[in-house]
Design a protein around this motif. Sequence first.
Motif, PDB file in Angstrom:
ATOM      1  N   ARG A  18      -8.707  -5.166  -6.519  1.00  0.00           N
ATOM      2  CA  ARG A  18      -7.856  -6.191  -7.133  1.00  0.00           C
ATOM      3  C   ARG A  18      -8.025  -7.519  -6.397  1.00  0.00           C
ATOM      4  NH1 ARG A  18      -2.806  -6.267  -7.490  1.00  0.00           N
ATOM      5  NH2 ARG A  18      -2.738  -6.992  -9.645  1.00  0.00           N
ATOM      6  N   GLN A  50      -1.055   2.413  -5.115  1.00  0.00           N
ATOM      7  CA  GLN A  50      -2.378   1.880  -4.802  1.00  0.00           C
ATOM      8  C   GLN A  50      -2.690   2.045  -3.315  1.00  0.00           C
ATOM      9  OE1 GLN A  50      -2.522  -2.305  -5.823  1.00  0.00           O
ATOM     10  NE2 GLN A  50      -0.785  -2.834  -4.523  1.00  0.00           N
ATOM     11  N   ARG A 101       2.565  -0.890  -9.124  1.00  0.00           N
ATOM     12  CA  ARG A 101       1.411  -0.480  -8.307  1.00  0.00           C
ATOM     13  C   ARG A 101       1.849   0.226  -7.026  1.00  0.00           C
ATOM     14  NH1 ARG A 101       0.250  -5.282 -10.801  1.00  0.00           N
ATOM     15  NH2 ARG A 101       1.089  -6.593  -9.145  1.00  0.00           N
ATOM     16  N   ASP A 134      -8.039   0.539  -3.904  1.00  0.00           N
ATOM     17  CA  ASP A 134      -7.495  -0.089  -5.113  1.00  0.00           C
ATOM     18  C   ASP A 134      -7.168  -1.561  -4.856  1.00  0.00           C
ATOM     19  OD1 ASP A 134      -7.501   2.463  -6.368  1.00  0.00           O
ATOM     20  OD2 ASP A 134      -5.542   2.915  -5.492  1.00  0.00           O
ATOM     21  N   ASN A 169       0.862  -1.181   0.000  1.00  0.00           N
ATOM     22  CA  ASN A 169       0.000   0.000   0.000  1.00  0.00           C
ATOM     23  C   ASN A 169       0.897   1.229   0.000  1.00  0.00           C
ATOM     24  OD1 ASN A 169      -1.672   2.187   0.626  1.00  0.00           O
ATOM     25  ND2 ASN A 169      -2.995   0.983   1.960  1.00  0.00           N
TER      26      ASN A 169
END
Length: 443
Positions: free
Chosen positions: A278, A270, A267, A274, A210
């Motif tokens: 996913r 994200q 990513r 998000d 994250n």
Amino acid sequence: MKIAKITAATATTAALALGLAACGSSEPTKTAEPAASGSAAASEAGPKYAGKTLTVWRLGDSNPAAAKYMEELNAEFKKQTGADVKLEWIPWPQVNDKFAAAATGTGPDVTEIGNDQVPLWQSQDALAPITDIAHAGDQAAIPKNLFGLETIDNEVYGLPWGAGARAVLYRADWFKELKIEVPKTWDELVAAAKKIQAEKGADVDGFAFNGGSDANHLLGAFAWAEGGEYAVKEGDKWVGKVSDPTFAKGFETYTSLVTDGLSGKSRLTQNTVDIRKRFANNKVGMYLTAGWDLPGIEVDSKGKLKGDKLAFFPLPAKSGGEAPSFFGGNDIALWGSTQQADLGKEYLKLATSKTWADRYAKEGGLLPIYPDTLAALAEDPVQGPFARAFAKAKAFPADPNWTEANETKAVLQNAARAVIEGKKDTATALADANKEIEEILNQ
């Protein structure tokens, strides 16, 4: 900008709340008569508020359980007061922009708000004091340490509604299929993530990184597990601590999610929303979040991911044991510009009464704020990991400028990206971040 002095409640932790729940007190809890939120007081208020409309903001995305809760809460509010409720849902990524616009224009009467957001928006005069209702009626039973971020200059600006702690959400069906045991150590978590990627595809995050707006919920867990802190108050000045060896050790665990290949390098920005999407589309095996993501996952997966296909376990610390969680929670507050303060307070009292606050937590995937209800979850197979994480919970610096460092300027997210992309080494990135955090918090 008006800067307010925040009480020293950051020295307390959520352990007190869990301790009260699990161990009880030397004296029985005294719950005052809930006349303020009860039907007798409401019946008197009914004629006064009949025909009125209260605007209420809820944060996040609506889902069937949350929508049903709000429908029933608002129906009870109308029954008691005669007033209607105009409800609006504000997605979390839009909250700061929406609040900023409302602070200088037209806002709601009542709003849900993250507990760590209270100091910032109080400093902008966006919240009205509600001290007179904070510790009366049912609310007298809410542990006082849960008012730490809400109490500023001896005034209360938000009522706790549900407590937040995070644990690792994982694909229990994948673990069963791949014969993976639930990780109890960091090395076991890494091995599980790599096995998921080997079997499910290189584009799958074994454990999702994250790096978005709420990145510090993950980074903080790693840093606190090593004894690190973001910043500490020394006198009237904030002193940054992210360049200290303890924080740096946790930071390196955080960036290793990408550098060791557990999460994709494409990513890096994200956030939890998000990642949740996913995850719902079979692209994530594990990530740090809370129970409130479950309804959204069910919706995003079109009903395919729910029930025993999903489960939680406490995040292991690399140095051993379980990592602390962010001392989070959702509050409900009175907007500063409301012209209906008395009616708004009636709504706050009803929403945070024991019946409705317990439902809010249970149905929204949070921990309850009332000690007896929290105690019942300690051994619960679903909520147990959150209750244990909550016992060690830590908070971000209680300063109105923290949101600028945490989200607007994304200081540590930028530091992590610089390290992952090879632009800086860890020591340089954290030294630069430490200086910037100090400048922001002390402005």
